[in-house]
Design a protein around this motif. Structure first.
Motif, PDB file in Angstrom:
ATOM      1  N   GLN A  35      39.921  67.380  46.016  1.00  0.00           N
ATOM      2  CA  GLN A  35      41.204  66.812  45.596  1.00  0.00           C
ATOM      3  C   GLN A  35      41.319  65.390  46.142  1.00  0.00           C
ATOM      4  O   GLN A  35      41.356  65.186  47.355  1.00  0.00           O
ATOM      5  CB  GLN A  35      42.364  67.658  46.108  1.00  0.00           C
ATOM      6  N   ILE A  36      41.360  64.432  45.232  1.00  0.00           N
ATOM      7  CA  ILE A  36      41.585  63.034  45.584  1.00  0.00           C
ATOM      8  C   ILE A  36      43.076  62.804  45.436  1.00  0.00           C
ATOM      9  O   ILE A  36      43.623  62.917  44.334  1.00  0.00           O
ATOM     10  CB  ILE A  36      40.773  62.112  44.663  1.00  0.00           C
ATOM     11  N   GLN A  37      43.756  62.510  46.542  1.00  0.00           N
ATOM     12  CA  GLN A  37      45.214  62.515  46.557  1.00  0.00           C
ATOM     13  C   GLN A  37      45.799  61.139  46.897  1.00  0.00           C
ATOM     14  O   GLN A  37      45.705  60.677  48.033  1.00  0.00           O
ATOM     15  CB  GLN A  37      45.723  63.557  47.556  1.00  0.00           C
ATOM     16  N   ASP A  38      46.347  60.482  45.887  1.00  0.00           N
ATOM     17  CA  ASP A  38      47.125  59.249  46.062  1.00  0.00           C
ATOM     18  C   ASP A  38      46.386  58.194  46.889  1.00  0.00           C
ATOM     19  O   ASP A  38      46.947  57.590  47.808  1.00  0.00           O
ATOM     20  CB  ASP A  38      48.473  59.580  46.706  1.00  0.00           C
ATOM     21  N   ILE A  39      45.115  57.963  46.541  1.00  0.00           N
ATOM     22  CA  ILE A  39      44.304  56.987  47.278  1.00  0.00           C
ATOM     23  C   ILE A  39      44.740  55.553  46.960  1.00  0.00           C
ATOM     24  O   ILE A  39      44.781  55.131  45.800  1.00  0.00           O
ATOM     25  CB  ILE A  39      42.805  57.155  46.958  1.00  0.00           C
ATOM     26  N   VAL A  40      45.068  54.835  48.006  1.00  0.00           N
ATOM     27  CA  VAL A  40      45.359  53.396  47.928  1.00  0.00           C
ATOM     28  C   VAL A  40      44.347  52.686  48.822  1.00  0.00           C
ATOM     29  O   VAL A  40      44.130  53.094  49.966  1.00  0.00           O
ATOM     30  CB  VAL A  40      46.794  53.078  48.402  1.00  0.00           C
ATOM     31  N   LYS A  41      43.723  51.643  48.286  1.00  0.00           N
ATOM     32  CA  LYS A  41      42.807  50.837  49.097  1.00  0.00           C
ATOM     33  C   LYS A  41      43.105  49.372  48.863  1.00  0.00           C
ATOM     34  O   LYS A  41      43.035  48.869  47.736  1.00  0.00           O
ATOM     35  CB  LYS A  41      41.343  51.133  48.748  1.00  0.00           C
ATOM     36  N   GLU A  42      43.465  48.687  49.961  1.00  0.00           N
ATOM     37  CA  GLU A  42      43.757  47.257  49.909  1.00  0.00           C
ATOM     38  C   GLU A  42      42.758  46.493  50.768  1.00  0.00           C
ATOM     39  O   GLU A  42      42.339  46.970  51.822  1.00  0.00           O
ATOM     40  CB  GLU A  42      45.178  46.991  50.410  1.00  0.00           C
ATOM     41  N   PHE A  43      42.405  45.308  50.298  1.00  0.00           N
ATOM     42  CA  PHE A  43      41.507  44.431  51.035  1.00  0.00           C
ATOM     43  C   PHE A  43      42.244  43.136  51.376  1.00  0.00           C
ATOM     44  O   PHE A  43      42.905  42.545  50.509  1.00  0.00           O
ATOM     45  CB  PHE A  43      40.264  44.104  50.203  1.00  0.00           C
ATOM     46  N   PRO A  44      42.141  42.674  52.615  1.00  0.00           N
ATOM     47  CA  PRO A  44      42.786  41.403  52.981  1.00  0.00           C
ATOM     48  C   PRO A  44      42.062  40.215  52.362  1.00  0.00           C
ATOM     49  O   PRO A  44      40.829  40.201  52.279  1.00  0.00           O
ATOM     50  CB  PRO A  44      42.664  41.390  54.509  1.00  0.00           C
ATOM     51  N   LEU A  45      42.823  39.230  51.927  1.00  0.00           N
ATOM     52  CA  LEU A  45      42.255  38.011  51.361  1.00  0.00           C
ATOM     53  C   LEU A  45      42.430  36.855  52.348  1.00  0.00           C
ATOM     54  O   LEU A  45      43.230  36.918  53.288  1.00  0.00           O
ATOM     55  CB  LEU A  45      42.936  37.683  50.036  1.00  0.00           C
ATOM     56  N   ALA A  46      41.670  35.795  52.109  1.00  0.00           N
ATOM     57  CA  ALA A  46      41.655  34.669  53.038  1.00  0.00           C
ATOM     58  C   ALA A  46      43.011  33.993  53.175  1.00  0.00           C
ATOM     59  O   ALA A  46      43.331  33.422  54.232  1.00  0.00           O
ATOM     60  CB  ALA A  46      40.609  33.645  52.579  1.00  0.00           C
ATOM     61  N   ASP A  47      43.830  34.063  52.127  1.00  0.00           N
ATOM     62  CA  ASP A  47      45.138  33.392  52.176  1.00  0.00           C
ATOM     63  C   ASP A  47      46.220  34.254  52.831  1.00  0.00           C
ATOM     64  O   ASP A  47      47.396  33.887  52.845  1.00  0.00           O
ATOM     65  CB  ASP A  47      45.574  32.973  50.770  1.00  0.00           C
ATOM     66  N   GLY A  48      45.803  35.403  53.364  1.00  0.00           N
ATOM     67  CA  GLY A  48      46.757  36.277  54.034  1.00  0.00           C
ATOM     68  C   GLY A  48      47.356  37.352  53.154  1.00  0.00           C
ATOM     69  O   GLY A  48      48.044  38.253  53.650  1.00  0.00           O
ATOM     70  N   SER A  49      47.108  37.274  51.850  1.00  0.00           N
ATOM     71  CA  SER A  49      47.594  38.305  50.933  1.00  0.00           C
ATOM     72  C   SER A  49      46.593  39.458  50.882  1.00  0.00           C
ATOM     73  O   SER A  49      45.576  39.446  51.584  1.00  0.00           O
ATOM     74  CB  SER A  49      47.800  37.721  49.538  1.00  0.00           C
ATOM     75  N   THR A  50      46.866  40.449  50.063  1.00  0.00           N
ATOM     76  CA  THR A  50      45.956  41.587  49.933  1.00  0.00           C
ATOM     77  C   THR A  50      45.629  41.846  48.469  1.00  0.00           C
ATOM     78  O   THR A  50      46.420  41.545  47.575  1.00  0.00           O
ATOM     79  CB  THR A  50      46.568  42.874  50.530  1.00  0.00           C
ATOM     80  N   LEU A  51      44.438  42.398  48.259  1.00  0.00           N
ATOM     81  CA  LEU A  51      44.007  42.832  46.931  1.00  0.00           C
ATOM     82  C   LEU A  51      44.037  44.356  46.909  1.00  0.00           C
ATOM     83  O   LEU A  51      43.381  44.997  47.730  1.00  0.00           O
ATOM     84  CB  LEU A  51      42.597  42.341  46.625  1.00  0.00           C
ATOM     85  N   ARG A  52      44.800  44.924  46.003  1.00  0.00           N
ATOM     86  CA  ARG A  52      44.876  46.384  45.891  1.00  0.00           C
ATOM     87  C   ARG A  52      43.860  46.843  44.854  1.00  0.00           C
ATOM     88  O   ARG A  52      44.093  46.736  43.645  1.00  0.00           O
ATOM     89  CB  ARG A  52      46.283  46.837  45.525  1.00  0.00           C
ATOM     90  N   ALA A  53      42.726  47.364  45.326  1.00  0.00           N
ATOM     91  CA  ALA A  53      41.640  47.776  44.430  1.00  0.00           C
ATOM     92  C   ALA A  53      41.888  49.158  43.836  1.00  0.00           C
ATOM     93  O   ALA A  53      41.466  49.442  42.714  1.00  0.00           O
ATOM     94  CB  ALA A  53      40.309  47.769  45.182  1.00  0.00           C
ATOM     95  N   CYS A  54      42.540  50.039  44.593  1.00  0.00           N
ATOM     96  CA  CYS A  54      42.918  51.369  44.104  1.00  0.00           C
ATOM     97  C   CYS A  54      44.401  51.567  44.394  1.00  0.00           C
ATOM     98  O   CYS A  54      44.844  51.340  45.521  1.00  0.00           O
ATOM     99  CB  CYS A  54      42.104  52.468  44.789  1.00  0.00           C
ATOM    100  N   ASN A  55      45.120  51.999  43.377  1.00  0.00           N
ATOM    101  CA  ASN A  55      46.575  52.065  43.497  1.00  0.00           C
ATOM    102  C   ASN A  55      47.075  53.471  43.171  1.00  0.00           C
ATOM    103  O   ASN A  55      47.435  53.781  42.038  1.00  0.00           O
ATOM    104  CB  ASN A  55      47.224  51.040  42.570  1.00  0.00           C
ATOM    105  N   GLY A  56      47.036  54.356  44.163  1.00  0.00           N
ATOM    106  CA  GLY A  56      47.584  55.699  43.987  1.00  0.00           C
ATOM    107  C   GLY A  56      46.746  56.600  43.100  1.00  0.00           C
ATOM    108  O   GLY A  56      47.276  57.269  42.206  1.00  0.00           O
ATOM    109  N   ILE A  57      45.432  56.641  43.344  1.00  0.00           N
ATOM    110  CA  ILE A  57      44.525  57.448  42.522  1.00  0.00           C
ATOM    111  C   ILE A  57      44.590  58.915  42.952  1.00  0.00           C
ATOM    112  O   ILE A  57      44.338  59.236  44.117  1.00  0.00           O
ATOM    113  CB  ILE A  57      43.074  56.949  42.629  1.00  0.00           C
ATOM    114  N   SER A  58      44.885  59.800  42.002  1.00  0.00           N
ATOM    115  CA  SER A  58      44.890  61.248  42.251  1.00  0.00           C
ATOM    116  C   SER A  58      44.057  61.937  41.174  1.00  0.00           C
ATOM    117  O   SER A  58      44.329  61.771  39.975  1.00  0.00           O
ATOM    118  CB  SER A  58      46.312  61.803  42.239  1.00  0.00           C
ATOM    119  N   ILE A  59      43.038  62.688  41.613  1.00  0.00           N
ATOM    120  CA  ILE A  59      42.133  63.370  40.683  1.00  0.00           C
ATOM    121  C   ILE A  59      41.737  64.709  41.290  1.00  0.00           C
ATOM    122  O   ILE A  59      41.349  64.769  42.466  1.00  0.00           O
ATOM    123  CB  ILE A  59      40.846  62.544  40.412  1.00  0.00           C
TER     124      ILE A  59
END
Length: 257
Positions: A7-31
């Motif tokens: 069970q993959i439950q609500d996976i969120v994965k964010e990566f920090p960017l150089a400008d201080g913001s974040t990149l959300r590569a996975c946004n609440g994945i449930s499978i």
């Protein structure tokens, strides 16, 4: 026994960017992954499917969410417990050559997982290598070859043999056929289907080729910009409703090739 193996439950994965913001590569994945079936995760490059796979394989720690397997959240495993988990989930990569030591013979490559877990004696390596090679329809004398003395399809069969060595419950195929010619792709798919029937293996098949997915996957999850946008049965892709899935289908010449 439950039909759900993972069970993959609500996976969120964010990566920090150089400008201080974040990149959300996975946004609440449930499978939910069904036992003994093949689940395809499809989408274009950058959609987040590789990030999801690396999270499942414990290469990335999720920002939030969980992956439940064998009664535990495997994203929280550390040390020896994390290492032992790899006995049950193995991976076949797009380019097996990059995963092979070119100085190792095939017998050592495919038996390396068994040695790493102390599950084989040196005296038994040759016999086990021959057994695994036979399982993936390669001649026994391939045990003495080096990776650069084989074709791409043969190397991928060796990679599958190595993944099978530990008798895993799940095998993750990360674009495992995309670098192969179409005719070779078909033979690898036939091999995977046969092994699934014989051993009850669950496959996570990461791919961008819907024509290939249509041939043998039981369920399909479509990802777009880090989110799941559609879920379909593998034999019902023509019933897709989401515009992005329809765009992917429009790029396929013929689903019944």
């Amino acid at each position: 026994m439950s039909d759900i193996i993972m069970q993959i439950q609500d996976i969120v994965k964010e990566f920090p960017l150089a400008d201080g913001s974040t990149l959300r590569a996975c946004n609440g994945i449930s499978i939910d992954v069904e036992r003994g079936k093949t689940l395809a995760i499809v989408g274009e490059s950058g959609c987040g499917k590789s990030t999801l796979v690396k999270t499942i394989m414990n290469m990335h720690e999720p920002t939030s969410g969980s992956v439940i397997f064998r009664g535990k959240d495997i994203t929280k495993l550390k040390g020896e417990e994390k290492r032992q988990n790899y006995r049950y989930i193995q991976m076949v990569f797009q380019d097996p050559t990059a995963a092979f030591n070119p100085k190792m013979k095939v017998r050592d490559i495919i038996c390396e997982p068994l040695r790493n877990f102390g599950l084989i004696n040196k005296a038994d390596v040759d016999a086990k290598a021959r057994e695994l090679l036979k399982m993936v329809d390669l001649p026994e004398d391939f045990a003495g070859r080096y990776p650069n003395n084989m074709s791409g399809g043969q190397r991928q069969r060796v990679a599958i043999a190595r993944a099978l060595a530990l008798e895993p419950e799940i095998i993750v195929c990360d674009e495992a056929t995309s670098a192969l010619d179409v005719s070779v792709q078909d033979t690898i798919i036939e091999l995977l289907v046969r092994l699934q029937k014989e051993k009850g293996i669950t496959y996570l098949f990461i791919c961008h080729d819907l024509a290939l997915v249509h041939l043998f996957c039981h369920k399909v999850v479509v990802m777009y910009k880090g989110e799941v946008v559609e879920r379909l049965n593998g034999d019902a892709l023509a019933e897709a409703q989401h515009r992005y899935t329809k765009q992917l289908l429009s790029a396929v010449y013929n689903l019944d090739r």
